[in-house]
Scaffold this motif. Structure first.
Motif, PDB file in Angstrom:
ATOM      1  N   SER A  32       0.814  -1.217   0.000  1.00 17.92           N
ATOM      2  CA  SER A  32       0.000   0.000   0.000  1.00 17.92           C
ATOM      3  C   SER A  32       0.847   1.267   0.000  1.00 17.92           C
ATOM      4  N   THR A  68      -5.996  -2.765  -0.740  1.00 16.09           N
ATOM      5  CA  THR A  68      -4.652  -2.272  -1.062  1.00 16.09           C
ATOM      6  C   THR A  68      -4.677  -1.227  -2.171  1.00 16.09           C
ATOM      7  N   VAL A  71      -6.166   2.107  -0.886  1.00 11.95           N
ATOM      8  CA  VAL A  71      -5.281   2.754   0.089  1.00 11.95           C
ATOM      9  C   VAL A  71      -4.035   3.299  -0.599  1.00 11.95           C
ATOM     10  N   ALA A  72      -3.467   2.534  -1.521  1.00  6.96           N
ATOM     11  CA  ALA A  72      -2.274   3.006  -2.225  1.00  6.96           C
ATOM     12  C   ALA A  72      -2.568   4.286  -2.997  1.00  6.96           C
ATOM     13  N   THR A  83      -4.442  10.022   4.951  1.00  7.62           N
ATOM     14  CA  THR A  83      -5.129   8.748   4.730  1.00  7.62           C
ATOM     15  C   THR A  83      -5.628   8.167   6.047  1.00  7.62           C
ATOM     16  N   LEU A 283      -3.747   1.100   9.078  1.00  8.52           N
ATOM     17  CA  LEU A 283      -4.451   0.875   7.816  1.00  8.52           C
ATOM     18  C   LEU A 283      -5.923   0.575   8.078  1.00  8.52           C
TER      19      LEU A 283
END
Length: 705
Positions: A32, A68, A71-72, A83, A283
């Protein structure tokens, strides 16, 4: 189950899940583009907070590969601190959704879209991490990773590539060599690769954690972006995390016999977990099917297993961080490549091929890879809706040329105005002046389609032909002619009856079986033919072996409301299962075929009231040396103390379950947890099924949990 006994099973299960969670959490954080600590924070919060509050006690939550991509992209746009704030706000949205009791609404999504989304995410993860494995850098977009992959493959590769390939090899072959779940493949692969790297002193990038984890947590910061941009990111994380968590909870429910999941409570718990994780710099969290299924398989019985696994992660990070910093990044990339590719399930693809939903699955997956997650899912949903509308408005039309001078036009399915043109063309193609029977097998008929048929009938009759309209079910055409059309769609009932009834319908035919077959081909075959064609193409995959009596009054598919492909059935006089040592090759062959070849997960022995075989055994009303007598003697039942007929039938069913367990195939499958045995008793007069308990006798099905 006592608390102490459950705790004894939860502790080892929590250790197994903890061992899987460590490498996965680190790998997902790396994929991520987030600080590695954020993955571990999310794992701890997912275990402790969501585990304590969740509505699915055996589900294990943590950072998931499915998020992923989102989020990336969010980190690349806003930075990690922003984030984290977005993750916290997404959690608040989930809490509101759960409080509004919208937990089950997520299950209305087409599974083909959801699994296509996961497959697309898996491809994106694999395409990015394979570059890391090969010693390069992942690009920000999937198509760029795909474009650069050939050059990366033929380029120079160092020790990182060798370590990554070693990790993949261990991940693939470890489960085939080591059968215990106490040593999961992900842990073994990372541990062995790390040991090899340390032994040879390879100079490769490794995990880098803060020296003092608690003092270096990333605090959330309000994103420097417009409200619309922030809201889009929040909703994307909230919705995807919610759907993935709820689908995982439903899947976990199918793996155990404990309490069922409360999806609204689970959604609130996931929201609290995400808000907590975001505020701590972690996360986003979802329910993770890999960890959850491992938790169930390892023997967990309560939510304590999930909570403990989170505590073990926290203690390990605080006390053993130097061990984690020995892990090569290539090993984590290799784990993510395998995890990503495993999100593309061949079993699911075969399922969607059978159900003709593969286009939705493929289009969603390709859309996620080619564009972005939300656009890909939107395209998939649009296609799913179009396919649904096409199926809803679809009808089958068949015109059979006459063998006796009469044409038969069969129309089945849903007949709306959009399909009436096809019907009109078929009817217009019939020769003038013939005798025509129009067979309607409809679950819906709208006025436009009715008008097409009725206008044709009137014109055809005036031209000298004869038309007879016959309906198998709801009487849509008759209702339309009387001005009562307009009710909603109705389900087509299952047809059953006796040959005597079919003979009464056609008194000029003396052969009752032939009359019944003709009635099947006339009114039932058009409805079941597509399903039977699929079974003919794909083969049978029944989950149930149903052993019951040959009595003509007992119809297995009728009393179980099942259809073709559902039951593998063995019928004989008295539903007897001769013991394995008897040398019987008929019933025994059926049992072995069902268990070893078809892989059924359940065997049911069903007796019934008024059983002639049991009555003969009770009264001795048979010749012991005759074929029937020798057969009945294999039942092994002692009727001295069973009481009335009901008790004796129950005793017979219970004894056949004992006889079943003498078969090696049954013993092996039951010991492996792949097979369960059940006894049933059907009361013909009541038309009601009961469960057979070897100790308590018969009990209503609803009284058995």
């Amino acid at each position: 189950m006592s608390v102490l006994k459950a705790f004894r099973q939860d502790v080892p299960a929590s250790v197994v899940v903890f061992l899987i969670a460590i490498p996965l959490s680190l790998g997902i954080a790396a994929a991520s583009g987030a600080p590695l600590m954020s993955g571990l924070i999310a794992a701890v919060v997912g275990g402790v907070v969501v585990g304590f509050l969740g509505g699915a006690p055996l589900q294990v939550s943590g950072p998931a590969a499915g998020l992923t991509v989102i989020v990336a992209g969010t980190i690349a746009t806003h930075g990690f601190a922003a984030t984290a704030a977005i993750v916290a706000m997404a959690g608040l949205i989930q809490i509101l959704l759960g409080a509004a009791r919208l937990g089950r609404a997520a299950l209305a999504l087409s599974p083909a879209v959801v699994h296509g989304m996961l497959a697309g995410i898996g491809l994106v993860i694999a395409l990015s991490q394979v570059h890391v494995l090969l010693g390069g850098d992942a690009q920000s977009e999937a198509w760029k990773n795909l474009r650069d992959l050939p050059a990366q493959i033929i380029g120079n590769h160092g020790h990182s590539t060798l370590l990554g390939l070693l990790t993949i090899a261990i991940l693939l072959f470890w489960p085939r060599i080591v059968k215990t779940s106490l040593l999961p493949a992900a842990l073994a692969a990372v541990a062995i690769t790390t040991a090899v790297s340390a032994f040879f002193g390879t100079d490769v990038p490794r995990v880098d954690l803060p020296a003092n984890p608690l003092s270096e947590l990333t605090l959330p910061r309000w994103p420097d972006a417009g409200v619309g941009t922030i809201a889009g990111a929040v909703l994307a994380i909230a919705l995807v995390a919610s759907v993935e968590s709820l689908l995982s909870a439903v899947a976990v429910d199918r793996m155990h016999d404990g309490p069922r999941a409360d999806l609204n409570r689970e959604l609130v718990a996931q929201g609290v977990g995400n808000t907590t994780s975001g505020l701590l710099g972690g996360l986003p969290i979802t329910g993770v099917i890999v960890r959850s299924s491992t938790n169930v398989a390892a023997g967990a019985k309560t939510r304590m297993s999930a909570i403990l696994h989170g505590l073990w992660i926290a203690l390990f990070v605080l006390l053993c961080a130097p061990l984690l910093e020995m892990i090569p990044m290539a090993a984590l990339a290799a784990v993510l490549v395998v995890v990503g590719l495993r999100l593309i399930s061949l079993a699911q693809i075969r399922t969607y091929v059978r159900h003709r939903e593969l286009p939705t699955y493929v289009v969603t997956a390709v859309g996620v890879v080619a564009t972005d997650l939300l656009t890909g899912v939107g395209i998939g949903l649009a296609l799913a809706v179009l396919v649904m509308l096409w199926r809803v408005a679809r009808c089958e039309v068949r015109a059979d040329s006459p063998s006796d001078g009469t044409w038969t036009v069969t129309i089945s399915g849903t007949l709306a105005f959009v399909g009436s043109q096809r019907v009109g063309r078929t009817l217009a193609g019939l020769p003038a002046g013939a005798s025509v029977i129009v067979e309607l097998h409809l679950d819906y008929l709208d006025h436009g389609a009715f008008q097409v048929i009725d206008d044709w009938r009137e014109a055809y009759t005036k031209a000298g032909g004869t038309v007879t309209v016959r309906e198998a079910h709801e009487g849509w055409f008759q209702r339309a002619t009387s001005g009562r059309l307009g009710a909603g769609k109705t389900a087509t009932p299952r047809r059953f009856g006796s040959w005597t009834q079919w003979q009464d319908l056609d008194r000029q035919r003396r052969d009752a079986m032939a009359a019944g077959i003709r009635e099947f081909e006339r009114s039932v075959a058009p409805l079941v033919q597509p399903h039977l064609a699929g079974l003919a193409r794909d083969g049978q995959q029944p989950e149930q072996l149903f052993i019951t009596c040959a009595d003509s009054r007992l119809v297995p598919n009728l009393i179980t409301t099942s259809g073709p492909g559902d039951l593998f059935t063995i019928r004989n006089v008295g539903n007897i299962v001769p013991p394995y040592a008897s040398g019987d090759t008929s019933v025994g062959a059926g049992i072995e075929y069902a268990v070893d070849v078809l892989g059924v997960s359940e065997i049911t022995v069903c007796g019934h009231s008024g059983c002639g075989a049991v009555n003969a055994l009770m009264t001795g009303g048979y010749t012991p040396d005759g074929t029937l007598g020798r057969w009945l003697s294999q039942s092994g039942v002692q009727f001295d103390n069973c009481g009335d007929e009901e008790g004796c039938v129950t005793a017979n069913v219970a004894q056949q379950l004992v006889n079943l367990r003498t078969y090696p195939a049954v013993q092996a499958a039951e010991a492996a947890g792949r097979l369960t045995l059940n006894g049933l008793y059907f009361d013909l007069a009541e038309a009601r099924m009961y469960r057979v308990d070897p100790v308590l006798g018969i009990r209503p099905l609803e009284a058995v949990s």
